[in-house]
Design an enzyme around this catalytic site. Sequence first.
Site, PDB file in Angstrom:
ATOM      1  N   HIS A  67       0.874  -1.185   0.000  1.00  0.00           N
ATOM      2  CA  HIS A  67       0.000   0.000   0.000  1.00  0.00           C
ATOM      3  C   HIS A  67       0.916   1.242   0.000  1.00  0.00           C
ATOM      4  O   HIS A  67       2.011   1.195   0.561  1.00  0.00           O
ATOM      5  CB  HIS A  67      -0.826  -0.066   1.284  1.00  0.00           C
ATOM      6  CG  HIS A  67      -1.889   0.974   1.424  1.00  0.00           C
ATOM      7  ND1 HIS A  67      -1.611   2.281   1.764  1.00  0.00           N
ATOM      8  CD2 HIS A  67      -3.246   0.899   1.295  1.00  0.00           C
ATOM      9  CE1 HIS A  67      -2.756   2.959   1.846  1.00  0.00           C
ATOM     10  NE2 HIS A  67      -3.757   2.140   1.567  1.00  0.00           N
ATOM     11  N   ASP A 103       3.121  -4.688   7.790  1.00  0.00           N
ATOM     12  CA  ASP A 103       1.890  -3.916   7.679  1.00  0.00           C
ATOM     13  C   ASP A 103       0.708  -4.884   7.847  1.00  0.00           C
ATOM     14  O   ASP A 103       0.384  -5.648   6.947  1.00  0.00           O
ATOM     15  CB  ASP A 103       1.862  -3.220   6.312  1.00  0.00           C
ATOM     16  CG  ASP A 103       0.575  -2.433   6.094  1.00  0.00           C
ATOM     17  OD1 ASP A 103      -0.334  -2.506   6.945  1.00  0.00           O
ATOM     18  OD2 ASP A 103       0.487  -1.749   5.064  1.00  0.00           O
ATOM     19  N   GLN A 158      -4.587  -5.229   6.761  1.00  0.00           N
ATOM     20  CA  GLN A 158      -5.619  -6.156   6.282  1.00  0.00           C
ATOM     21  C   GLN A 158      -5.639  -7.434   7.127  1.00  0.00           C
ATOM     22  O   GLN A 158      -6.702  -7.965   7.437  1.00  0.00           O
ATOM     23  CB  GLN A 158      -5.379  -6.524   4.810  1.00  0.00           C
ATOM     24  CG  GLN A 158      -5.510  -5.363   3.838  1.00  0.00           C
ATOM     25  CD  GLN A 158      -6.935  -4.832   3.714  1.00  0.00           C
ATOM     26  OE1 GLN A 158      -7.913  -5.529   3.966  1.00  0.00           O
ATOM     27  NE2 GLN A 158      -7.041  -3.573   3.317  1.00  0.00           N
ATOM     28  N   LYS A 195     -10.339  -0.641  10.054  1.00  0.00           N
ATOM     29  CA  LYS A 195     -10.500  -1.855   9.253  1.00  0.00           C
ATOM     30  C   LYS A 195     -10.782  -3.089  10.115  1.00  0.00           C
ATOM     31  O   LYS A 195     -11.001  -4.174   9.602  1.00  0.00           O
ATOM     32  CB  LYS A 195      -9.261  -2.093   8.376  1.00  0.00           C
ATOM     33  CG  LYS A 195      -9.125  -1.012   7.293  1.00  0.00           C
ATOM     34  CD  LYS A 195      -8.013  -1.267   6.315  1.00  0.00           C
ATOM     35  CE  LYS A 195      -7.868  -0.057   5.394  1.00  0.00           C
ATOM     36  NZ  LYS A 195      -6.747  -0.170   4.453  1.00  0.00           N
ATOM     37  N   CYS A 217      -4.603   2.303  -3.720  1.00  0.00           N
ATOM     38  CA  CYS A 217      -3.374   2.813  -3.091  1.00  0.00           C
ATOM     39  C   CYS A 217      -2.220   1.831  -3.289  1.00  0.00           C
ATOM     40  O   CYS A 217      -1.405   1.631  -2.388  1.00  0.00           O
ATOM     41  CB  CYS A 217      -3.563   3.087  -1.605  1.00  0.00           C
ATOM     42  SG  CYS A 217      -4.706   4.427  -1.286  1.00  0.00           S
TER      43      CYS A 217
HETATM   44  C1  LIG Z   1      -5.705   0.601   4.559  1.00  0.00           C
HETATM   45  C2  LIG Z   1      -4.306   0.174   4.485  1.00  0.00           C
HETATM   46  C3  LIG Z   1      -3.269   1.006   4.936  1.00  0.00           C
HETATM   47  C4  LIG Z   1      -3.498   2.396   5.428  1.00  0.00           C
HETATM   48  O1  LIG Z   1      -4.346   2.466   6.520  1.00  0.00           O
HETATM   49  P1  LIG Z   1      -4.868   3.891   7.005  1.00  0.00           P
HETATM   50  O2  LIG Z   1      -5.993   3.558   7.895  1.00  0.00           O
HETATM   51  O3  LIG Z   1      -5.338   4.616   5.770  1.00  0.00           O
HETATM   52  O4  LIG Z   1      -3.753   4.586   7.652  1.00  0.00           O
HETATM   53  C5  LIG Z   1      -1.984   0.528   4.866  1.00  0.00           C
HETATM   54  N1  LIG Z   1      -1.719  -0.692   4.403  1.00  0.00           N
HETATM   55  C6  LIG Z   1      -2.684  -1.521   3.974  1.00  0.00           C
HETATM   56  C7  LIG Z   1      -2.325  -2.897   3.498  1.00  0.00           C
HETATM   57  C8  LIG Z   1      -4.006  -1.122   3.985  1.00  0.00           C
HETATM   58  O5  LIG Z   1      -4.948  -1.936   3.549  1.00  0.00           O
END
Ligand SMILES: *Cc1c(COP(=O)(O)O)cnc(C)c1O
Length: 406
Positions: A122, A199, A202, A225, A364
């Site tokens: 992302h 990260d 998800q 999320k 993104c």
């Molecule tokens: C949504 C997402 C982000 C960013 O999260 P924010 O809530 O916009 O800061 C980063 N990495 C992944 C894989 C995402 O799905």
Amino acid sequence: MFNAKEIKKEFPILKRSVNGQNLHYLDNGASSQKPIGVIEAVKNCYLNEYSNVHRGLHFLSNLATENFEAVRKKAKKFLGASFEKEIIFTSGSTEGLNLISYSWANENLVEGDEIILTTLEHHANIVPWHFLRDRKNITLSWVNPDEYGNISLSQIKEKITKNTKMVCFTHMSNVFGSILNAREICEFLRSKEIVSVVDGSQAAAHLNIDVRDISCDFYVITGHKIFGPTGTGILYIREDRLREMIPFNGGGSMIKSVTKENVLYNDSPHIFEAGTPNIAEIIGLGAAFDFIESLDQKAVLEYEIKLSDYARQELKKLDWLVRYSFSDPNIAIFSFSVKGKGHPHDIATILDANGVAVRSGHHCAQPLMDFLGVSATCRASFALYNNEEDVDALISSLKKCNRLFN
Ligand SMILES: *Cc1c(COP(=O)(O)O)cnc(C)c1O
């Protein structure tokens, strides 16, 4: 056992209609909806228990502080961290990743060092490293996904050189739903003294996360999320990295004392939490942790795998669908487009008219779109409250797209 239809009742918004149709919310990869417990927790904070935290001596300030710090304990448990000082409240994954880049990497990397990223990332796990490259003259190198939309340790190993200092990767792709073997990757990196940044934006919505088991240095999640409020997130920092870091934002709470000449910093986690945090929302995030922990997480995952298998099988029947990395182990997220004249935005618009909410665009993840040779895809992403009716609505509205485009 897990009953998705019962759980769905806890999400008031899912009862509403859109465009005169029943809502089929399949945009969970962008943000999930909120259960009543989270909504009530935020409301109750403002109605009955609100004040600023950490600074007051009066009743409400103490109560708000207690409620707020209780969320740190829940976050520590949710992520499997060892200490509360490893748990930093952020506004989301984006802030968490920028904090790592500024407070650890900018401080510890030097010209010529290398950071490995994956093409799955992302933008939030790309742009902060671009900043760092420009500031410090370090090198970014990239690992492309395999045919399953996944990346294995051996693919990462191929890119490691003597200059590699960090590897930053997503635990779960927000475009393919592929899940990387974070533990295998991080254990190897640890053995080579390479710092790992995972990260989990998800992954945390679908998997049971245990940062000690993964043995990563940094792990980020974003509250909105995982059924929590916007403007909330957690950054996990493994204890032994803390002493290598400098503060991020300067301001209240992150200091022990300030004079005209000097600043004495507070300890972690407060050193990374300058200013008034999103108090009510973080308390809402605590209710989101409670919600998730109240479920049989193994049963939820089994359910999501079953639902994903059904969606994959039905989507595969549409031979005019362009499918991106629809492999079996991937869950909850499907990227596709319809062959013919329709752009993904047209597909999303037609689906919306049928009550089916999906996302279209680059998600993104523009380097990944470049890798796929497209500018956009459509993405249907599932959460634990979705069911086969949502899949069926998706399929029937996609058939309408095909009739319109071809
Ligand atoms: C949504 C997402 C982000 C960013 O999260 P924010 O809530 O916009 O800061 C980063 N990495 C992944 C894989 C995402 O799905």
